[in-house]
Design a protein around this motif. Structure first.
Motif, short mmCIF file in Angstrom:
data_model
loop_
_atom_site.label_atom_id
_atom_site.label_comp_id
_atom_site.label_asym_id
_atom_site.label_seq_id
_atom_site.Cartn_x
_atom_site.Cartn_y
_atom_site.Cartn_z
N GLY A 19 0.79 -1.22 0.00
CA GLY A 19 0.00 0.00 0.00
C GLY A 19 0.82 1.26 0.00
N SER A 20 2.13 1.13 0.18
CA SER A 20 3.00 2.31 0.11
C SER A 20 3.11 2.82 -1.33
N ARG A 21 2.73 1.95 -2.31
CA ARG A 21 2.83 2.36 -3.72
C ARG A 21 1.53 2.11 -4.49
N LEU A 22 0.81 1.05 -4.12
CA LEU A 22 -0.43 0.70 -4.82
C LEU A 22 -1.64 1.25 -4.06
N SER A 23 -2.71 1.50 -4.77
CA SER A 23 -3.92 2.02 -4.15
C SER A 23 -4.67 0.91 -3.40
N GLY A 24 -5.49 1.31 -2.45
CA GLY A 24 -6.30 0.34 -1.71
C GLY A 24 -7.26 -0.41 -2.61
N ILE A 61 -24.98 -9.60 -3.43
CA ILE A 61 -25.03 -8.67 -2.29
C ILE A 61 -23.81 -8.85 -1.40
N ARG A 62 -23.43 -10.10 -1.15
CA ARG A 62 -22.26 -10.37 -0.32
C ARG A 62 -20.99 -9.81 -0.96
N ALA A 63 -20.86 -10.02 -2.28
CA ALA A 63 -19.67 -9.53 -2.99
C ALA A 63 -19.60 -8.01 -2.95
N LEU A 64 -20.74 -7.36 -3.12
CA LEU A 64 -20.79 -5.90 -3.10
C LEU A 64 -20.38 -5.36 -1.73
N LEU A 65 -20.93 -5.95 -0.66
CA LEU A 65 -20.59 -5.51 0.69
C LEU A 65 -19.13 -5.79 1.01
N LEU A 66 -18.64 -6.93 0.53
CA LEU A 66 -17.25 -7.28 0.78
C LEU A 66 -16.31 -6.31 0.09
N MET A 67 -16.68 -5.88 -1.13
CA MET A 67 -15.87 -4.89 -1.83
C MET A 67 -15.88 -3.56 -1.07
N LEU A 68 -17.07 -3.14 -0.62
CA LEU A 68 -17.20 -1.87 0.11
C LEU A 68 -16.48 -1.91 1.45
N ALA A 69 -16.27 -3.11 1.98
CA ALA A 69 -15.53 -3.25 3.23
C ALA A 69 -14.02 -3.34 2.99
N ALA A 70 -13.63 -4.07 1.95
CA ALA A 70 -12.21 -4.35 1.72
C ALA A 70 -11.43 -3.14 1.23
N ILE A 71 -12.04 -2.32 0.38
CA ILE A 71 -11.31 -1.19 -0.20
C ILE A 71 -10.93 -0.15 0.86
N PRO A 72 -11.87 0.34 1.68
CA PRO A 72 -11.46 1.30 2.72
C PRO A 72 -10.53 0.68 3.75
N PHE A 148 -18.37 -4.71 7.29
CA PHE A 148 -18.20 -6.11 7.72
C PHE A 148 -19.33 -6.53 8.66
N ALA A 149 -19.76 -5.62 9.53
CA ALA A 149 -20.88 -5.92 10.41
C ALA A 149 -22.17 -6.13 9.62
N THR A 150 -22.38 -5.29 8.61
CA THR A 150 -23.54 -5.44 7.73
C THR A 150 -23.51 -6.78 7.02
N LEU A 151 -22.31 -7.19 6.60
CA LEU A 151 -22.14 -8.49 5.94
C LEU A 151 -22.52 -9.62 6.89
N ASP A 152 -22.13 -9.50 8.16
CA ASP A 152 -22.48 -10.52 9.15
C ASP A 152 -24.00 -10.64 9.30
N VAL A 153 -24.67 -9.50 9.34
CA VAL A 153 -26.13 -9.50 9.48
C VAL A 153 -26.80 -10.09 8.23
N ILE A 154 -26.28 -9.72 7.06
CA ILE A 154 -26.80 -10.26 5.80
C ILE A 154 -26.64 -11.78 5.77
N ASN A 155 -25.48 -12.26 6.19
CA ASN A 155 -25.23 -13.70 6.23
C ASN A 155 -26.25 -14.40 7.10
N LEU A 174 -14.89 -14.26 -6.31
CA LEU A 174 -15.03 -13.95 -7.73
C LEU A 174 -15.82 -12.65 -7.92
N GLY A 175 -16.95 -12.54 -7.23
CA GLY A 175 -17.79 -11.36 -7.37
C GLY A 175 -17.09 -10.10 -6.89
N THR A 176 -16.35 -10.20 -5.79
CA THR A 176 -15.64 -9.04 -5.25
C THR A 176 -14.53 -8.59 -6.18
#
Length: 290
Positions: A19-24, A61-72, A148-155, A174-176
């Motif tokens: 992350g010192s050179r590549l974006s999140g 939905i899981r992939a979308l939430l996981l992406m929104l969690a992983a990037i930040p 991640f908490a939202t993902l837990d509730v969705i699960n 794959l989706g993420t």
């Protein structure tokens, strides 16, 4: 569980290093892309049936939430001390409570509300928003934790036992990676061979972490494993000092001293409540049978 803590901390180290050179966004894409490749041979072993999913909408939905969690999360880990990232990672249960109350209509006792409120105080202390050294990227980690908490509730609400775990993991990765490719393009920086290797380790580590976690849960009760989870804070303090020359600040230590007991209490309280519920159900069945 100790291996889980070690892998999780190693993943944060790899994220911080590349992350010192590549974006999140790019790190997140490669993480799930390589995770998909790692899982692919296990899926192929099961034949066409392994790729069949009954719930494509839920997988999206899981992939979308996981992406929104992983990037930040990747952006935050790259910019902040490892100990702060680890401490904030413990706070997912605090956000699960209001979300479960809102979406699942769960009854929540005053004990959990008190522990959660106490935990939110720990978050404020740890990120120290009024201090001179406050880094706004701490809010990215908090936002990631909420996702991640939202993902837990969705699960809990949408997933059922008839969806194989391997299938669920594969389509999540794959989706993420597919969804994450778009934001990654806007901040693309061609990785070096060394960075590609580290990103591969990051993707493989994510799959290995879950495997070890499931093995641990299969061996004993979740509540008995909970204290081992906090070894990750020790690992992050050691590796942060040795690799990145980071010393945890007083606010991080004070925040952790509030957050850790609060999450421990919530874990034990939930386990006790589940046991009481199972016992009550068993008694009701015996009465019905009599």
């Amino acid at each position: 569980m100790l291996v889980v803590c070690f892998i999780s901390n190693t993943n944060d180290i790899l994220t911080k290093y590349v992350g010192s050179r590549l974006s999140g966004a790019e790190i997140s894409f490669f993480r799930f892309f390589f995770s998909t490749l790692v899982l692919l041979p296990f899926m192929a072993k099961g034949g066409k049936a392994a790729f069949a999913t009954r719930y494509p909408g839920v997988q999206f939905i899981r992939a979308l939430l996981l992406m929104l969690a992983a990037i930040p999360w990747a952006y935050g880990v790259a910019a902040l001390p490892l100990t702060l990232a680890t401490t904030l990672a413990f706070t997912t249960p605090f956000f699960v409570l209001p979300l479960a109350k809102l979406f699942l209509k769960e009854h929540v006792g005053w004990q959990r509300w008190f522990a959660t409120s106490f935990g939110f105080l720990g978050i404020v202390v740890a990120i120290h928003p009024t201090g001179n050294g406050f880094n706004p990227m701490a809010l990215a980690l908090v936002a990631s934790t909420i996702m991640f908490a939202t993902l837990d509730v969705i699960n809990k609400k949408l997933l059922t036992e008839d969806e194989p775990l391997l299938c669920m993991l594969f389509y999540s990765a794959l989706g993420t990676s597919i969804l994450g490719f778009i934001p990654a393009l806007f901040a693309w920086n061609a990785p070096t061979l060394q960075e590609v290797f580290f990103l591969f380790l990051l993707g493989a580590g994510g799959s290995s972490l879950l495997f070890c976690l499931l093995k641990a849960y299969a061996a004993t009760e979740v509540s008995s494993l909970q204290p081992f989870k906090y070894f990750e804070l020790i690992f992050s303090a050691i590796f942060g000092l040795v690799i990145f020359h980071e010393l945890p600040t007083l606010s991080i230590l004070l925040g952790a001293a509030i957050i850790v007991p609060a999450t421990l209490y919530i874990a034990f309280y939930e386990t006790h409540a589940q046991k009481k519920k199972a016992l009550r159900r068993e008694l009701d069945l015996k009465k019905a049978a009599a």
